[in-house]
Design an enzyme around this catalytic site. Structure first.
Site, short mmCIF file in Angstrom:
data_model
loop_
_atom_site.label_atom_id
_atom_site.label_comp_id
_atom_site.label_asym_id
_atom_site.label_seq_id
_atom_site.Cartn_x
_atom_site.Cartn_y
_atom_site.Cartn_z
N HIS A 263 83.69 -64.78 -11.56
CA HIS A 263 84.87 -65.18 -10.79
C HIS A 263 86.16 -64.97 -11.56
O HIS A 263 87.08 -64.32 -11.10
CB HIS A 263 84.77 -66.64 -10.34
N HIS A 329 79.20 -76.51 -8.46
CA HIS A 329 77.90 -76.05 -7.93
C HIS A 329 76.79 -76.54 -8.86
O HIS A 329 76.89 -76.34 -10.07
CB HIS A 329 77.82 -74.53 -7.90
#
Lengths: 432, 432
Positions: A263, A329
């Site tokens: 990311h 997450h």
């Protein structure tokens, strides 16, 4: 990516402190700059917007070209791959279906002596969705931010996103927005977009709540206008934490760690395992797979600075570490992931079992991918329908029911020296 | 208090602009001062707390006397009126009973090809409740802030409140806290208390969420730490809006307007009516009752600056005005208040009918009296159990279910240039 063994002399405090360095709360230097932009937009509205867009986005718009036109949306459809459009529609259906389940109903409870108490749910009227521009376009992010607002019943949803140097918006963003029924789209980005949504300009309407990800300027601007309007949360850098035991497939774990690391350089990927053997196998697989991927530089930087393989003595200890880090997450890849899940206190989204990789949740499963980052899962929740509704308490009493409480209310009010409060009760009974 | 007629030339924009002047967002001058305090507490912890308490509260505490002792709580019971204690307990029961109804359950939904999606509810672990000190003590406020946290299942609830010059805490505050089972009480107020709760000191634990009312320093400190921890909302000055038609009792209306006005000089009391006759009668009654009340100076100032009687052409127009102002407290005193309530979009608490005066809600009815103020009911809700829980998404897929989505996820990820995301799916199927 280093292997750290947790024992009496070695706690996860250093890991947590390192992760927390990533938070926008440490970027106060930008705050003044952002406040200047906000004040300017508040005072000079469209004029300020147009001038910042020229300065930052290198394109000179006018009041007439600030808003995306229907023909721009039409053109965008011609530029988007049909197959991708089909997938977007499928994702949209799944996301809508999950969010429909989050809907809450107004309720009341009553008693026979005439009391009715309840909670009325209503949608906020105006929502503003910020969509980042730049090279990386995230149609999934448009879906995830817009759909909860639609399901909640928000009447007016508007979108802002920065234009490119030609004054254009990425066609995929326009198409996805249009698929969701959003057509009020304004070409403005950065702190100036947040200010416009918070205070309104001649062209851009003021909204009640601003959602959507953005860079540090956007994040700080959202914090600055919080209270005047509502915001979703202060988004920080992303992270994954995977709890795995010796039954896990190290290739899958490695791939999932890398999917987070790609990311950006501040992303964090953490494996917590009670198996030292697994720790080494995953490390090997991370090295091997990195070679097969693009974005190598980002991967390496993010793994070097914020990648951890933490070896613990038991899965209970793994849960403790995870609850302390409160990851955005969390993957649980153990023999009995559901029982382990019951012990999880803090996590944005929990992925259970070896066929529930995090990218499934990013795109297609249905739950929102806008999640609390950087430890804020201790107190924030995934974006959802609840973010676009608000509650009103309902109170209705009969004379009889109020009569039963009158003396207590009067005495309570008097104890707080609020005699007018007491009076409001007294006047209703003094002629009886 | 003046009568304003709404017509083509006269809108409520001026009223709203005047009310909004009261918001803490306009008090940026204090922000730097508050940030200095926060930084100092972050760095110097207890030492900073002790020094600010000496400076602002005029009492020199030590690390050993920062926390309220069991014997102080015991002493406090001797100072509190038994009858008041009985009322506090009754209020507590009612408040608990209402908040129990707000509890949400974790849920999941599954399909036979092996997908399980759900939402796990868990309480936040640490909550900090700020209780203002000073002459006016609000035991009701302690109940309203603490009970939702208890009902939500928060494991650790701590309280901070400023000491008096003798280093003592108001006995009623201690008793009410103890009745709720709160015994971790720290003698610190102002921005320094908020900083301690947000960052922790040697003595005061860091919490996940801070709730409770306070002055402008407290409000700004809460805003400053928002994101690092969660907060309830930025509390502004209080207001009531009453929608009344010609069937209302003008004495009751006047008394309720006054009960709001007595809070402080920034409080706002607004009547919206479609009956000009009612407008005049209420104005007369306000004048008459003011003479019978204490706090005359506050009443007069607040009514002069922020008191309005707005005459509209219809009850529909009254609803529009109310939705635009989005009052903290809304009373509906009309022939058919329930049907009118269905049209209300924005209000913290809605009181229906002539025996549901606002003070009923302040103390005894059960719904929370911590409500969104100053127009924020457009996007904020009453304090409640939801404020002390957070949600985690649950995602679990079988190989079969993931297989059905694999190609779409890969294509979607590729469209976002996230090849490691695609890889995380591919590795799970490449050996099939």
């Amino acid at each position: 990516m280093n292997i750290i063994k947790i024992n009496e002399n070695n706690t996860i405090d250093n890991v947590i402190n390192n992760l927390l360095q990533r938070t926008p709360n440490y970027y106060d230097d930008y705050a003044n700059q952002v406040q200047t932009i906000i004040n300017n937009v508040k005072d000079n509205k469209d004029e300020a917007i147009i001038s910042y867009t020229e300065k930052f986005d290198k394109v000179k718009l006018t009041k007439d070209t600030l808003k995306v036109t229907p023909s721009e949306i039409k053109e965008a459809y011609e530029l988007v791959d049909d197959e991708l459009l089909r997938i977007v529609r499928r994702a949209k259906d799944n996301i809508e279906s999950f969010h429909q389940k989050q809907k809450k109903y107004s309720w009341f409870d009553s008693t026979t002596n005439g009391t009715l108490l309840g909670q009325k749910i209503s949608a906020i009227s105006w929502a503003g969705v910020y969509v980042p521009g730049g090279k990386a376009v995230y149609p999934s992010s448009v879906l995830m931010n817009v759909i909860p607002a639609i399901v909640a019943g928000v009447e007016h949803i508007i979108m802002t996103t920065p234009p490119d140097k030609e004054g254009k918006i990425n066609p995929l963003t326009l198409v996805v927005a249009n698929e969701c029924g959003i057509t009020d789209i304004y070409k403005v980005g950065g702190a100036q977009a947040i200010a416009a949504l918070a205070y309104g300009t001649e062209t851009i309407p003021k909204v009640d709540k601003i959602v959507g990800p953005g860079n540090i300027y956007v994040a700080l601007a959202k914090k600055a206008v919080y209270g005047h309007v509502n915001i979703d949360s202060i988004a920080g850098p992303s992270e994954i934490l995977i709890i795995a035991d010796e039954t896990a497939n190290p290739t899958y774990i490695a791939a999932d760690l890398l999917s987070q690391a790609e990311h950006d350089e501040l992303a964090s990927s953490i494996l917590v395992t009670d198996s030292e053997d697994m720790a080494h196998k995953v490390l090997e697989e991370v090295k091997r797979l990195t070679g097969e991927l693009s974005r190598k530089e980002i991967l390496e930087k993010s793994l070097k600075n914020y990648g951890y393989i933490i070896v613990v003595n038991s899965l209970e200890e793994a849960v403790d570490v995870s609850n302390e880090i409160a990851p955005e997450h969390l993957e649980v890849v153990t023999k009995d992931p559901f029982m382990l899940m019951t012990k999880i206190k803090n996590a944005g989204a929990i992925f259970l079992g070896e066929y529930s990789p995090e990218p499934l949740g990013d795109y297609m499963a249905g739950p929102n991918h806008v999640l609390p980052t950087n430890g804020t899962a201790k107190f924030f929740s995934p974006l959802g329908v609840d973010d676009f509704i608000k509650k009103s308490s309902i109170i209705s009493y009969s004379k009889e029911a109020l009569g039963e409480l009158q003396e207590d209310i009067i005495k309570f009010a008097d104890s707080e020296q609020l005699t007018a409060h007491a009076k409001s009760i007294k006047v209703r009974f003094e002629n009886d």
